[in-house]
Design a protein around this motif. Structure first.
Motif, PDB file in Angstrom:
ATOM      1  N   TRP A  46       0.839  -1.201   0.000  1.00 37.03           N
ATOM      2  CA  TRP A  46       0.000   0.000   0.000  1.00 37.03           C
ATOM      3  C   TRP A  46       0.872   1.248   0.000  1.00 37.03           C
ATOM      4  O   TRP A  46       1.887   1.307   0.702  1.00 37.03           O
ATOM      5  CB  TRP A  46      -0.911   0.022   1.220  1.00 37.03           C
ATOM      6  CG  TRP A  46      -2.072  -0.927   1.118  1.00 37.03           C
ATOM      7  CD1 TRP A  46      -2.027  -2.293   1.193  1.00 37.03           C
ATOM      8  CD2 TRP A  46      -3.439  -0.581   0.926  1.00 37.03           C
ATOM      9  NE1 TRP A  46      -3.276  -2.819   1.050  1.00 37.03           N
ATOM     10  CE2 TRP A  46      -4.177  -1.797   0.890  1.00 37.03           C
ATOM     11  CE3 TRP A  46      -4.124   0.622   0.782  1.00 37.03           C
ATOM     12  CZ2 TRP A  46      -5.563  -1.822   0.721  1.00 37.03           C
ATOM     13  CZ3 TRP A  46      -5.497   0.602   0.614  1.00 37.03           C
ATOM     14  CH2 TRP A  46      -6.208  -0.611   0.585  1.00 37.03           C
ATOM     15  N   VAL A  47       0.450   2.242  -0.794  1.00 35.29           N
ATOM     16  CA  VAL A  47       1.152   3.524  -0.869  1.00 35.29           C
ATOM     17  C   VAL A  47       0.118   4.626  -0.665  1.00 35.29           C
ATOM     18  O   VAL A  47      -0.878   4.689  -1.396  1.00 35.29           O
ATOM     19  CB  VAL A  47       1.855   3.713  -2.227  1.00 35.29           C
ATOM     20  CG1 VAL A  47       2.458   5.112  -2.323  1.00 35.29           C
ATOM     21  CG2 VAL A  47       2.926   2.649  -2.428  1.00 35.29           C
ATOM     22  N   LEU A  48       0.350   5.490   0.324  1.00 35.91           N
ATOM     23  CA  LEU A  48      -0.526   6.632   0.550  1.00 35.91           C
ATOM     24  C   LEU A  48       0.060   7.822  -0.200  1.00 35.91           C
ATOM     25  O   LEU A  48       1.146   8.308   0.124  1.00 35.91           O
ATOM     26  CB  LEU A  48      -0.627   6.951   2.039  1.00 35.91           C
ATOM     27  CG  LEU A  48      -1.525   8.144   2.416  1.00 35.91           C
ATOM     28  CD1 LEU A  48      -2.961   7.902   1.961  1.00 35.91           C
ATOM     29  CD2 LEU A  48      -1.472   8.394   3.936  1.00 35.91           C
ATOM     30  N   GLY A  49      -0.656   8.271  -1.211  1.00 34.45           N
ATOM     31  CA  GLY A  49      -0.166   9.386  -2.011  1.00 34.45           C
ATOM     32  C   GLY A  49      -1.013   9.575  -3.247  1.00 34.45           C
ATOM     33  O   GLY A  49      -1.876   8.758  -3.576  1.00 34.45           O
ATOM     34  N   ASP A  50      -0.751  10.665  -3.946  1.00 31.27           N
ATOM     35  CA  ASP A  50      -1.503  11.029  -5.142  1.00 31.27           C
ATOM     36  C   ASP A  50      -0.827  10.432  -6.365  1.00 31.27           C
ATOM     37  O   ASP A  50       0.307  10.814  -6.703  1.00 31.27           O
ATOM     38  CB  ASP A  50      -1.569  12.553  -5.258  1.00 31.27           C
ATOM     39  CG  ASP A  50      -2.511  13.017  -6.351  1.00 31.27           C
ATOM     40  OD1 ASP A  50      -2.905  12.187  -7.197  1.00 31.27           O
ATOM     41  OD2 ASP A  50      -2.848  14.214  -6.374  1.00 31.27           O
ATOM     42  N   ALA A  51      -1.503   9.507  -7.048  1.00 26.58           N
ATOM     43  CA  ALA A  51      -0.919   8.850  -8.215  1.00 26.58           C
ATOM     44  C   ALA A  51      -0.780   9.796  -9.401  1.00 26.58           C
ATOM     45  O   ALA A  51      -0.177   9.426 -10.408  1.00 26.58           O
ATOM     46  CB  ALA A  51      -1.754   7.631  -8.612  1.00 26.58           C
ATOM     47  N   CYS A  52      -1.336  10.995  -9.295  1.00 27.45           N
ATOM     48  CA  CYS A  52      -1.150  12.002 -10.346  1.00 27.45           C
ATOM     49  C   CYS A  52       0.147  12.788 -10.151  1.00 27.45           C
ATOM     50  O   CYS A  52       0.470  13.646 -10.981  1.00 27.45           O
ATOM     51  CB  CYS A  52      -2.335  12.972 -10.369  1.00 27.45           C
ATOM     52  SG  CYS A  52      -3.880  12.237 -10.941  1.00 27.45           S
ATOM     53  N   GLU A  53       0.846  12.538  -9.057  1.00 26.58           N
ATOM     54  CA  GLU A  53       2.107  13.213  -8.768  1.00 26.58           C
ATOM     55  C   GLU A  53       3.272  12.311  -9.155  1.00 26.58           C
ATOM     56  O   GLU A  53       3.341  11.149  -8.738  1.00 26.58           O
ATOM     57  CB  GLU A  53       2.199  13.562  -7.286  1.00 26.58           C
ATOM     58  CG  GLU A  53       1.145  14.549  -6.803  1.00 26.58           C
ATOM     59  CD  GLU A  53       1.413  15.959  -7.321  1.00 26.58           C
ATOM     60  OE1 GLU A  53       2.559  16.232  -7.742  1.00 26.58           O
ATOM     61  OE2 GLU A  53       0.482  16.788  -7.298  1.00 26.58           O
ATOM     62  N   ASN A  78      -7.771   9.132 -13.904  1.00 25.38           N
ATOM     63  CA  ASN A  78      -7.360   7.912 -14.607  1.00 25.38           C
ATOM     64  C   ASN A  78      -6.544   8.233 -15.852  1.00 25.38           C
ATOM     65  O   ASN A  78      -5.579   7.529 -16.169  1.00 25.38           O
ATOM     66  CB  ASN A  78      -8.592   7.086 -14.976  1.00 25.38           C
ATOM     67  CG  ASN A  78      -9.255   6.469 -13.758  1.00 25.38           C
ATOM     68  OD1 ASN A  78      -8.655   6.387 -12.697  1.00 25.38           O
ATOM     69  ND2 ASN A  78     -10.493   6.049 -13.907  1.00 25.38           N
ATOM     70  N   LEU A  79      -6.908   9.291 -16.552  1.00 24.38           N
ATOM     71  CA  LEU A  79      -6.167   9.669 -17.753  1.00 24.38           C
ATOM     72  C   LEU A  79      -4.780  10.203 -17.401  1.00 24.38           C
ATOM     73  O   LEU A  79      -3.791   9.875 -18.073  1.00 24.38           O
ATOM     74  CB  LEU A  79      -6.957  10.707 -18.551  1.00 24.38           C
ATOM     75  CG  LEU A  79      -8.207  10.178 -19.259  1.00 24.38           C
ATOM     76  CD1 LEU A  79      -9.050  11.329 -19.781  1.00 24.38           C
ATOM     77  CD2 LEU A  79      -7.836   9.232 -20.392  1.00 24.38           C
ATOM     78  N   VAL A  80      -4.686  11.005 -16.368  1.00 19.99           N
ATOM     79  CA  VAL A  80      -3.379  11.537 -15.963  1.00 19.99           C
ATOM     80  C   VAL A  80      -2.466  10.412 -15.491  1.00 19.99           C
ATOM     81  O   VAL A  80      -1.278  10.355 -15.850  1.00 19.99           O
ATOM     82  CB  VAL A  80      -3.543  12.609 -14.868  1.00 19.99           C
ATOM     83  CG1 VAL A  80      -2.181  13.006 -14.291  1.00 19.99           C
ATOM     84  CG2 VAL A  80      -4.253  13.840 -15.424  1.00 19.99           C
ATOM     85  N   VAL A  81      -2.998   9.507 -14.682  1.00 20.15           N
ATOM     86  CA  VAL A  81      -2.203   8.365 -14.207  1.00 20.15           C
ATOM     87  C   VAL A  81      -1.709   7.534 -15.392  1.00 20.15           C
ATOM     88  O   VAL A  81      -0.542   7.125 -15.442  1.00 20.15           O
ATOM     89  CB  VAL A  81      -3.033   7.486 -13.246  1.00 20.15           C
ATOM     90  CG1 VAL A  81      -2.295   6.185 -12.935  1.00 20.15           C
ATOM     91  CG2 VAL A  81      -3.336   8.246 -11.966  1.00 20.15           C
ATOM     92  N   SER A  82      -2.581   7.296 -16.355  1.00 21.43           N
ATOM     93  CA  SER A  82      -2.212   6.507 -17.535  1.00 21.43           C
ATOM     94  C   SER A  82      -1.087   7.186 -18.310  1.00 21.43           C
ATOM     95  O   SER A  82      -0.116   6.543 -18.726  1.00 21.43           O
ATOM     96  CB  SER A  82      -3.431   6.319 -18.446  1.00 21.43           C
ATOM     97  OG  SER A  82      -4.460   5.622 -17.789  1.00 21.43           O
ATOM     98  N   LEU A  83      -1.225   8.489 -18.515  1.00 20.47           N
ATOM     99  CA  LEU A  83      -0.217   9.235 -19.274  1.00 20.47           C
ATOM    100  C   LEU A  83       1.139   9.213 -18.580  1.00 20.47           C
ATOM    101  O   LEU A  83       2.172   8.984 -19.220  1.00 20.47           O
ATOM    102  CB  LEU A  83      -0.681  10.676 -19.475  1.00 20.47           C
ATOM    103  CG  LEU A  83       0.203  11.549 -20.364  1.00 20.47           C
ATOM    104  CD1 LEU A  83       0.260  11.002 -21.780  1.00 20.47           C
ATOM    105  CD2 LEU A  83      -0.296  12.990 -20.358  1.00 20.47           C
TER     106      LEU A  83
END
Length: 218
Positions: A46-53, A78-83
């Motif tokens: 588990w990772v606590l954090g923003d996957a967009c960062e 979802n799009l930002v994470v994918s990119l």
């Protein structure tokens, strides 16, 4: 296989449990403290954090993952994470959840998405598959529409009954991958006879789906 899932809500946790049961290593990334519940999927990292960062993804070691699944309830996220996964960390396979069907057109390789999963589309396809006999039904799309998984159930009066698989004059960009017959899953061989009620599963380019219909006599 190591899989990272962005979003540890009900969907993300369910995916994680299925993958862990399949013997895969799973990492869940969640930005909301209220949904950060490692005890619900204890076998996952588990990772606590923003996957967009980018910093969160770097710290998580996402570049070591074979697959990233963007499974949040927000299409923008979802799009930002994918990119980021595809362009910054060169993840080989990126799967993204589509929440609003109106946004599905955005889920392409331009945003780093290899496979877009739209629940409404899948449910509609399952309904069509359940009630359609003698017609081609698209079940799933791969590689941004370059190939589809399509199904056709042979009707009781099919002219193909008893004929071998080798008699099917399929177009170049289509392959019969499975025959479902009762509780059997058959890997088709050229000499295997077709039977009424067979569910034929093809992987095919969208442009040749009409040619598949013609090859099956529909």
């Amino acid at each position: 296989m190591r899989v990272a899932i962005a979003g540890a809500g009900a969907v993300g946790r369910s995916i994680a449990k299925e993958l862990i049961d399949g013997g895969h290593q799973v990492m869940l990334i969640e930005r909301q403290a209220g949904q950060f519940e490692p005890d619900t999927v204890e076998q996952a990292d588990w990772v606590l954090g923003d996957a967009c960062e980018v910093s969160t993804l770097e710290d998580s070691g996402i570049e070591r993952c074979d697959v990233v699944i963007a499974a949040t309830g927000d299409d923008k996220v979802n799009l930002v994470v994918s990119l980021l996964a595809k362009t910054e960390f060169a993840v080989r396979r990126v799967v993204a959840r589509v929440n609003n069907p109106a946004n599905e057109w955005l889920y392409t390789d331009a945003w780093g998405v290899d496979v877009a999963v739209s629940t409404p589309r899948i449910l509609a396809a399952m309904v069509e598959e359940a009630v359609s006999v003698g017609d081609l039904v698209r079940l799933l799309t791969f590689r941004q529409g370059q190939a589809n998984l399509v199904e056709l159930t042979l009707p009781d009066q099919t002219p193909l009954a008893g004929r071998p698989v080798s008699d099917l004059a399929l177009p170049r960009d289509a392959a019969l991958v499975t025959i479902l017959r009762g509780d059997r899953v058959i890997v088709p061989q050229p000499e295997d006879p077709l039977e009424p009620g067979d569910e034929l599963l093809f992987v095919a380019n969208a442009e040749v789906e009409n040619d598949i219909r013609k090859a099956l006599g529909y």
